[in-house]
Design a protein around this motif. Sequence first.
Motif, mmCIF file in Angstrom:
data_model
loop_
_atom_site.group_PDB
_atom_site.id
_atom_site.type_symbol
_atom_site.label_atom_id
_atom_site.label_comp_id
_atom_site.label_asym_id
_atom_site.label_seq_id
_atom_site.Cartn_x
_atom_site.Cartn_y
_atom_site.Cartn_z
ATOM 1 N N GLN A 100 0.832 -1.197 0.000
ATOM 2 C CA GLN A 100 0.000 0.000 0.000
ATOM 3 C C GLN A 100 0.870 1.251 0.000
ATOM 4 O OE1 GLN A 100 -2.237 -0.923 3.619
ATOM 5 N NE2 GLN A 100 -4.073 -1.254 2.377
ATOM 6 N N ILE A 101 0.420 2.247 -0.741
ATOM 7 C CA ILE A 101 1.055 3.557 -0.697
ATOM 8 C C ILE A 101 -0.048 4.593 -0.509
ATOM 9 C CG2 ILE A 101 3.022 2.865 -2.125
ATOM 10 C CD1 ILE A 101 1.717 4.229 -4.472
ATOM 11 N N TYR A 102 0.370 5.812 -0.201
ATOM 12 C CA TYR A 102 -0.596 6.855 0.129
ATOM 13 C C TYR A 102 -0.318 8.106 -0.701
ATOM 14 C CZ TYR A 102 -1.582 3.691 3.925
ATOM 15 O OH TYR A 102 -1.928 2.565 4.631
ATOM 16 N N ALA A 103 -1.379 8.701 -1.194
ATOM 17 C CA ALA A 103 -1.277 9.895 -2.030
ATOM 18 C C ALA A 103 -1.941 11.072 -1.326
ATOM 19 C CB ALA A 103 -1.939 9.660 -3.384
ATOM 20 N N GLU A 104 -1.239 12.192 -1.319
ATOM 21 C CA GLU A 104 -1.757 13.430 -0.726
ATOM 22 C C GLU A 104 -1.608 14.549 -1.746
ATOM 23 O OE1 GLU A 104 -0.910 16.397 3.112
ATOM 24 O OE2 GLU A 104 0.512 14.813 2.561
ATOM 25 N N ALA A 105 -2.672 15.297 -1.932
ATOM 26 C CA ALA A 105 -2.642 16.401 -2.886
ATOM 27 C C ALA A 105 -1.743 17.517 -2.363
ATOM 28 C CB ALA A 105 -4.043 16.929 -3.147
ATOM 29 N N THR A 106 -0.906 18.062 -3.256
ATOM 30 C CA THR A 106 -0.054 19.198 -2.927
ATOM 31 C C THR A 106 -0.269 20.260 -3.993
ATOM 32 O OG1 THR A 106 1.824 18.314 -4.172
ATOM 33 C CG2 THR A 106 1.667 17.709 -1.843
ATOM 34 N N THR A 107 0.381 21.385 -3.851
ATOM 35 C CA THR A 107 0.259 22.440 -4.852
ATOM 36 C C THR A 107 0.837 21.965 -6.180
ATOM 37 O OG1 THR A 107 0.456 24.146 -3.136
ATOM 38 C CG2 THR A 107 0.810 24.816 -5.430
ATOM 39 N N GLY A 156 0.481 19.099 -7.621
ATOM 40 C CA GLY A 156 0.836 17.690 -7.762
ATOM 41 C C GLY A 156 0.412 16.850 -6.580
ATOM 42 N N TYR A 157 1.219 15.805 -6.308
ATOM 43 C CA TYR A 157 0.878 14.849 -5.267
ATOM 44 C C TYR A 157 2.146 14.395 -4.537
ATOM 45 C CZ TYR A 157 -3.213 14.595 -8.289
ATOM 46 O OH TYR A 157 -4.285 14.925 -9.063
ATOM 47 N N LEU A 158 1.993 14.092 -3.267
ATOM 48 C CA LEU A 158 3.044 13.466 -2.485
ATOM 49 C C LEU A 158 2.668 11.999 -2.306
ATOM 50 C CD1 LEU A 158 5.616 13.684 -0.714
ATOM 51 C CD2 LEU A 158 4.085 14.091 1.234
ATOM 52 N N LEU A 159 3.535 11.101 -2.783
ATOM 53 C CA LEU A 159 3.307 9.666 -2.648
ATOM 54 C C LEU A 159 4.256 9.122 -1.591
ATOM 55 C CD1 LEU A 159 3.057 8.637 -6.424
ATOM 56 C CD2 LEU A 159 1.236 9.342 -4.867
ATOM 57 N N SER A 160 3.746 8.262 -0.721
ATOM 58 C CA SER A 160 4.528 7.804 0.422
ATOM 59 C C SER A 160 4.162 6.378 0.798
ATOM 60 C CB SER A 160 4.273 8.731 1.617
ATOM 61 O OG SER A 160 4.729 8.165 2.821
ATOM 62 N N ASP A 161 5.134 5.679 1.427
ATOM 63 C CA ASP A 161 4.838 4.356 1.987
ATOM 64 C C ASP A 161 4.416 4.465 3.446
ATOM 65 O OD1 ASP A 161 7.223 4.926 3.314
ATOM 66 O OD2 ASP A 161 7.952 2.843 3.150
ATOM 67 N N ASP A 162 4.297 5.696 3.961
ATOM 68 C CA ASP A 162 3.876 5.966 5.340
ATOM 69 C C ASP A 162 4.827 5.338 6.354
ATOM 70 O OD1 ASP A 162 2.125 7.238 7.138
ATOM 71 O OD2 ASP A 162 1.041 5.366 7.521
ATOM 72 N N PRO A 185 0.552 15.484 -12.285
ATOM 73 C CA PRO A 185 -0.422 14.696 -13.042
ATOM 74 C C PRO A 185 0.194 14.005 -14.254
ATOM 75 C CG PRO A 185 -1.392 16.782 -12.383
ATOM 76 C CD PRO A 185 0.062 16.865 -12.015
ATOM 77 N N ASP A 186 1.238 14.599 -14.847
ATOM 78 C CA ASP A 186 1.839 14.028 -16.047
ATOM 79 C C ASP A 186 2.708 12.808 -15.750
ATOM 80 O OD1 ASP A 186 0.644 15.927 -17.668
ATOM 81 O OD2 ASP A 186 2.344 17.312 -17.537
ATOM 82 N N ASP A 187 3.385 12.805 -14.596
ATOM 83 C CA ASP A 187 4.295 11.687 -14.314
ATOM 84 C C ASP A 187 3.840 10.835 -13.129
ATOM 85 O OD1 ASP A 187 4.904 13.181 -12.063
ATOM 86 O OD2 ASP A 187 6.941 13.679 -12.687
ATOM 87 N N PHE A 188 2.565 10.942 -12.755
ATOM 88 C CA PHE A 188 2.051 10.213 -11.588
ATOM 89 C C PHE A 188 2.282 8.709 -11.722
ATOM 90 C CE2 PHE A 188 -1.131 7.907 -9.190
ATOM 91 C CZ PHE A 188 -1.159 8.563 -7.972
ATOM 92 N N ALA A 189 1.967 8.139 -12.881
ATOM 93 C CA ALA A 189 2.091 6.686 -13.060
ATOM 94 C C ALA A 189 3.545 6.239 -12.897
ATOM 95 C CB ALA A 189 1.553 6.278 -14.430
ATOM 96 N N ASN A 197 7.902 3.936 -9.590
ATOM 97 C CA ASN A 197 9.228 4.049 -8.980
ATOM 98 C C ASN A 197 9.181 3.801 -7.469
ATOM 99 O OD1 ASN A 197 10.259 4.688 -11.459
ATOM 100 N ND2 ASN A 197 10.559 6.849 -11.048
ATOM 101 N N LEU A 198 8.160 4.338 -6.802
ATOM 102 C CA LEU A 198 8.055 4.155 -5.357
ATOM 103 C C LEU A 198 7.842 2.689 -5.009
ATOM 104 C CD1 LEU A 198 7.876 5.244 -2.492
ATOM 105 C CD2 LEU A 198 5.447 5.761 -2.894
ATOM 106 N N LEU A 199 6.971 2.007 -5.744
ATOM 107 C CA LEU A 199 6.743 0.585 -5.483
ATOM 108 C C LEU A 199 8.008 -0.230 -5.733
ATOM 109 C CD1 LEU A 199 3.191 0.174 -7.058
ATOM 110 C CD2 LEU A 199 3.782 -0.070 -4.636
ATOM 111 N N GLN A 200 8.734 0.098 -6.810
ATOM 112 C CA GLN A 200 9.989 -0.603 -7.082
ATOM 113 C C GLN A 200 10.997 -0.377 -5.959
ATOM 114 O OE1 GLN A 200 11.673 -1.382 -11.190
ATOM 115 N NE2 GLN A 200 10.738 0.616 -11.491
#
Length: 254
Positions: free
Chosen positions: A44-51, A53-59, A104-108, A113-116
């Motif tokens: 599981q990872i977590y996404a938080e909206a930022t100015t 874009g988004y912050l993705l984290s493993d918490d 939004p352009d490089d979210f995928a 990358n985070l999962l890897q």
Amino acid sequence: MIDEIRHLTDSYYTWLRDNTDLQAIDDFIEITTPFLDRHNDHMQIYAEATTGGYLLSDDGYTIADLEMCGCNLDSPKRQALLQTTLNGFGVRNTNDELQVTATPDDFAQKKHNLLQAMLAVNDLFYLASSTVASFFYEDVVAWLDAAEIRYSPRIKLTGKSGYDHHYDFVIPKSNKQPERVLMTINNPDRNAFQRVGWLWQDTQQTRPVDSHAFALLNDTQQVVSGNVITAFQNYGVRPVPWSERESVREELAA
């Protein structure tokens, strides 16, 4: 053959989409993926909206889980190896929380990358310090150097999907052998061959047609099952248990 691989790749995308679950938790979106960690739990990872874009984290899960299992990362050597691994994926360590910033352009790609990175860190430090004298990756580097096998470490290759994939070593083509791609697998289980199989199926389509992929499997603490060996072979990856590494020395050195 191209149509067959294209169909398999499309099937992977469908499987990934259909087995990804989203849930809103306060200001975060919890993303549950079909990938399994070493406890056979869905990652599981977590996404938080930022100015913008988004912050993705493993918490903080990846590092906390390793430390709870007795694998402390407090030595300078392990911290350096952790940082090198994360740098390869463009992931940062913020107070033991693995993070990336996405648009939004490089979210995928950033999610990928985070999962890897989570999988790589988990695999890199899988065994606690009390049971190992050195890391498997370092052992492989030492063997390659001693065998005078030339290589480029920590190489990023782009697959047919457009995603970047990170490989531990690439041995360039010679007049005797084609390009050889090496992956080190510290914990050769079902999740490992599924992940590596997908990476190679996607990458193989953008590499020279005669490129070969090798998976160096750590069998120093456990016996690699025949099912795992067969599974790697079915994905077009040649499995090499670490105890049998000398069987490929000449082929890799050529």
